[in-house]
Every structure is written in structure tokens, then in C-alpha cells.
Design a protein around this motif. Structure first.
Motif, short mmCIF file in Angstrom:
data_model
loop_
_atom_site.label_atom_id
_atom_site.label_comp_id
_atom_site.label_asym_id
_atom_site.label_seq_id
_atom_site.Cartn_x
_atom_site.Cartn_y
_atom_site.Cartn_z
N VAL A 134 1.58 6.87 7.81
CA VAL A 134 0.66 6.16 8.70
C VAL A 134 -0.50 7.08 9.07
CG1 VAL A 134 0.41 4.97 10.92
CG2 VAL A 134 2.57 4.79 9.66
N ASP A 135 -1.73 6.63 8.85
CA ASP A 135 -2.92 7.40 9.22
C ASP A 135 -3.55 6.77 10.46
OD1 ASP A 135 -2.61 9.08 7.06
OD2 ASP A 135 -4.11 8.08 5.81
N LEU A 136 -3.83 7.60 11.47
CA LEU A 136 -4.42 7.10 12.72
C LEU A 136 -5.72 7.83 12.98
CD1 LEU A 136 -1.01 7.34 14.55
CD2 LEU A 136 -2.16 5.18 14.07
N GLY A 159 0.83 -1.21 0.00
CA GLY A 159 0.00 0.00 0.00
C GLY A 159 0.85 1.25 0.00
N HIS A 160 0.19 2.41 -0.13
CA HIS A 160 0.97 3.66 -0.12
C HIS A 160 1.12 4.17 1.32
CE1 HIS A 160 -2.42 6.39 0.60
NE2 HIS A 160 -1.58 7.39 0.56
N ASP A 161 0.31 3.61 2.23
CA ASP A 161 0.42 3.97 3.65
C ASP A 161 -0.16 2.83 4.48
OD1 ASP A 161 -2.34 4.03 3.43
OD2 ASP A 161 -2.58 6.10 4.09
N VAL A 162 -0.22 3.02 5.81
CA VAL A 162 -0.89 2.05 6.68
C VAL A 162 -1.92 2.83 7.49
CG1 VAL A 162 -0.52 0.08 8.20
CG2 VAL A 162 1.43 1.03 6.96
N ASP A 163 -3.17 2.32 7.50
CA ASP A 163 -4.28 3.02 8.15
C ASP A 163 -4.73 2.25 9.40
OD1 ASP A 163 -4.93 4.98 5.80
OD2 ASP A 163 -4.90 3.00 4.87
N PHE A 164 -4.99 2.99 10.48
CA PHE A 164 -5.46 2.35 11.71
C PHE A 164 -6.67 3.07 12.28
CE2 PHE A 164 -0.94 1.33 11.56
CZ PHE A 164 -0.97 -0.04 11.74
MN MN Z 1 -4.63 6.51 4.30
#
Ligand code: MN
Ligand code: 8DG
Ligand code: MN
Length: 381
Positions: A304-306, A202-207
């Protein structure tokens, strides 16, 4: 007599959220081409054409067999007109002239490069292009004009271009969990986004972060971020918190506390040997150079998106942050146009009965909407 394929083609529902879209499908030559047309339309801020191509792409991705002729395309939702011409050219001659022209277009290439920088949207890229900026070097000479976000994007450009692997995502998860559990032992942390849909990179990791006791969430993410920062594991972040907007205003204005970050993910001890042991793995020379630089510096930058959600909204937030973006857009369009209900990551509002519909699971939300449940791995629209 109608073949089973013909039946499937003619009965394909028109909304993406009414069908399964697996990660791997049978028409990638066609979807790759149409995705380029969609992106070109997006760069030209042509919303209608962008949506048209994107819907055609999503139809072809959920077709459970390879399309054989443009004639067959006419049965499929969103695949007529311009799309049909593109499909025909590719099925008959292997390439589409319009797509090839776009690919070699200087502005398209520059827009592709510039919008690939974290913090740079279409409008900024367009303005830079008009000012004569074509590549990263041109930008480095005007660095003072960049926002902090864009300067950071430029600084970590190589790392952020390198796709995040599932193994790396799992190590990010461990970091995030370690930080959060320090402050609240019962906090629940779920990886969402593309990885929840089964993507391998992926282009980022989402939580998504929640707690059965809402007051435990107050200041929790802020504390965790500060702790990670003190360990040098956060390279950049910005926070967004909007007031909970009413459904009457806009269903796109979601207001969960959200941190958009760039983390410094330490290299795993096995990574060093991995590169040496598997020379047969094909990795492009530039990517290999990037990997080597990450190993020698001991870490790589990862987006990283939180997101923090109250427990009562968790199923809606989970559905909203799992994606894909097009699946979400279609789900909201279906809700509003077919059910007169307004859906966002906080809840579902019935505009006729004038009430919110609570849910304990994603399954329940689909039920409220009268839709067959679609599992995350089939939301790759
Ligand atoms: Mn994202
Ligand atoms: P990738 O990172 O693997 O490349 O793909 P992805 O995980 O599907 O894309 P993403 O850009 O990380 O977005 C994941 C989901 O998060 C997507 O469905 C859209 C959703 N999302 C945002 N921003 C916002 C926002 O501000 N509010 C809400 N509710 N959802 C958002 O990306
Ligand atoms: Mn993501």
C-alpha cells in the motif's frame, strides 16, 4: 481512397498523452511480445531501446482496431525499424523468434524472478545473477546480505506476487479511512494508481490524502500509520520526504510525504465460502495454494502506497499518481518539449513566462497544456 482505418493510422499523434489508451485493446499479441523486448532492454539498462519498445506498445494499445499487416505499421508512430520486423514476424507466423529466445534465456528468467521481489531493482538483481544467484532458495542462503526491505520482500513473496483484487483494494481503503478519520474527520482520501484507471487488479493499492486545511495534515499520516501498527496491521513501512524541489532542478524529484507500506489485510468473512462456492473459477494450483494459506492464517500481505499532498497541489498530485508510468513520462516530455513547461506532482511551471500555473482540477491541467482531456480509464498506456 483512404479507408477510415488508414486515416486513423496516419493521423495518430505521437505523444501518448495526446490519445486515449483504454485498458482493453485489440493488439495484445503484439504488445505482449514487444513488452518482453522492452523488459529485456530494461534489464540490460538500455534506456533508449526500453523507451522505443514501450512507445511502440503504447501506440498499439491506443489503436482502435487490430493491425492486419506490418505494412500498416509503417504509418504508426514508433512502430518502424526493429518493431516493424517483430510485428511482421508475429502477424505472419504467430511468433517472433527473438522474443521466444529471450523468454527461454536463463538470465532473463532470473532477472524477472529477482526484480519481482519487493525492494530489488535491476542493478541488485544483476549483481546477484553475476554472483550465481538464480532463485529464491539461493537468496535465502545469503539472507544476511539483504536489506531489511529485501528481507521483508522475500518473507512475503508469495502474498505480494498474488495480484490485489478490486474487492481487496476496497477493503484496504476502508482500513486506511478508518485509521485517518480517527485523527481528522474531514480528511479526503482518494484511491489512485491502476485502480483509478479501472484496472481490476494491481500489484499494490495507491492512495492520495489531502485536507482543505493544510495544518490538519501535519503528522496525520504518521499518527494513522502508528495506529495501524498498534493493531498489527502494518508489517513493514518506510517513509520518504524530500524537500520541495524547484522545477529548475528536476521534474522527477517529487517531494510529497510518502509512506511505502506492506499491510496485513484481514481475510473477509465471505472469502472462506467464496473459495468453496466457486470451484469452477480457474485458478492455477500454486495460486490456489497461496489463497488457501492466506485464509488459514486469516490475512494476506498487500503493498500500500500512501501520499500526502497540500490541497493546492492536489490536482497535480492526483494526475501524477494516477499513472500509468508511461503516460506520466509522456505527459512530462510533452510539457517540456512542446510547451516549455515543467510538470510534476506539485505543479506546472511555465519556463518562458516564469510562473506557476495553478489548477483546481485535472481538466484544468490538460487545458494549460493545450491537450484534450484524457480520463483516467484512457490513461492505460
Ligand atoms: Mn504504487
Ligand atoms: P499497479 O500498481 O496496478 O500494478 O500499477 P500502477 O498503480 O499504475 O503502478 P504504481 O507503481 O503503483 O504507480 C502508480 C503511479 O504512481 C505511477 O503513475 C507512478 C507514480 N509514482 C510512483 N512513485 C512515484 C514517486 O516517487 N513520485 C511520483 N510523483 N509518482 C510516483 O510509483
Ligand atoms: Mn499501484
Amino acid at each position: 481512397l483512404a479507408t477510415p482505418e488508414k486515416v486513423l493510422r496516419t493521423q495518430m499523434p505521437s505523444y501518448t498523452c495526446q490519445r486515449r489508451t483504454p485498458l482493453n485493446h485489440h493488439n495484445s499479441t503484439l504488445t505482449d511480445a514487444l513488452e518482453i523486448l522492452a523488459r529485456a532492454a530494461f534489464f540490460q539498462s538500455s534506456e533508449v531501446r526500453y523507451l522505443g519498445f514501450t512507445r511502440a506498445v503504447s501506440t498499439l494499445k491506443s489503436l482502435p482496431f487490430k493491425l492486419q499487416s506490418a505494412e500498416e505499421a509503417k504509418d504508426l508512430p514508433w512502430c518502424g525499424g526493429h518493431c516493424k520486423t517483430v510485428i511482421q514476424e508475429i502477424l505472419e507466423g504467430g511468433v517472433c523468434r527473438e522474443v521466444e529466445t529471450i523468454k527461454s534465456n536463463e538470465q532473463y528468467q532470473a532477472m524477472q524472478l529477482l526484480t519481482g521481489i519487493y525492494g530489488v531493482g535491476v542493478r541488485t538483481a544483476e549483481r546477484w545473477y553475476q554472483e550465481g544467484i538464480r532463485n529464491l532458495n539461493d537468496l535465502k542462503n545469503t539472507e544476511s546480505k539483504l536489506t531489511v526491505e529485501q528481507r521483508t520482500g522475500l518473507q512475503y513473496y508469495k502474498d505480494l506476487q498474488q495480484p490485489v483484487t478490486r474487492e481487496e483494494a476496497e477493503r484496504v481503503e476502508q482500513l486506511v479511512k478508518d485509521a485517518l478519520l480517527r485523527f481528522s474527520p474531514d480528511v479526503q482520501i482518494t484511491m489512485t494508481g491502476g485502480f483509478r484507471r479501472g484496472k481490476l487488479e494491481g500489484h499494490d493499492v495507491d492512495f492520495l490524502i489531502t485536507h482543505t486545511n493544510e495544518s490538519a495534515l501535519t503528522g496525520l499520516l504518521e499518527n494513522a500509520i502508528n495506529w495501524l501498527k498498534s493493531k498489527g496491521l502494518i508489517l513493514y513501512y518506510h517513509m520518504k520526504k524530500r524537500k520541495h524541489t524547484s522545477h529548475a532542478v528536476s521534474s522527477l524529484m517529487d517531494g510529497h510525504e510518502t509512506y511505502y507500506t506492506i499491510c496485513a489485510l484481514p481475510s473477509s468473512s465471505s472469502q472462506n465460502t467464496d473459495l468453496e462456492v466457486k470451484p469452477h473459477n480457474f485458478v492455477a494450483a500454486e495460486q490456489m495454494a497461496c489463497l488457501k494459506s492466506q485464509i488459514s492464517k486469516g490475512w494476506r500481505a498487500v503493498r500500500v502506497d500512501l501520499v500526502v499532498t497540500p490541497h493546492a497541489e492536489y490536482p497535480y498530485a492526483l494526475l501524477g499518481w494516477t499513472g500509468s508510468k508511461h503516460f506520466e513520462r509522456e505527459l512530462r516530455r510533452f510539457s517540456l518539449h512542446e510547451k516549455k513547461m515543467s510538470l510534476n506532482s506539485h505543479g506546472l511551471y511555465d519556463t518562458e513566462k516564469r510562473c506557476y500555473l495553478p489548477a483546481h482540477s485535472e481538466e484544468e491541467i490538460f487545458k494549460h497544456l493545450g491537450l484534450t482531456y484524457i480520463s483516467p480509464s484512457d490513461r492505460n498506456a
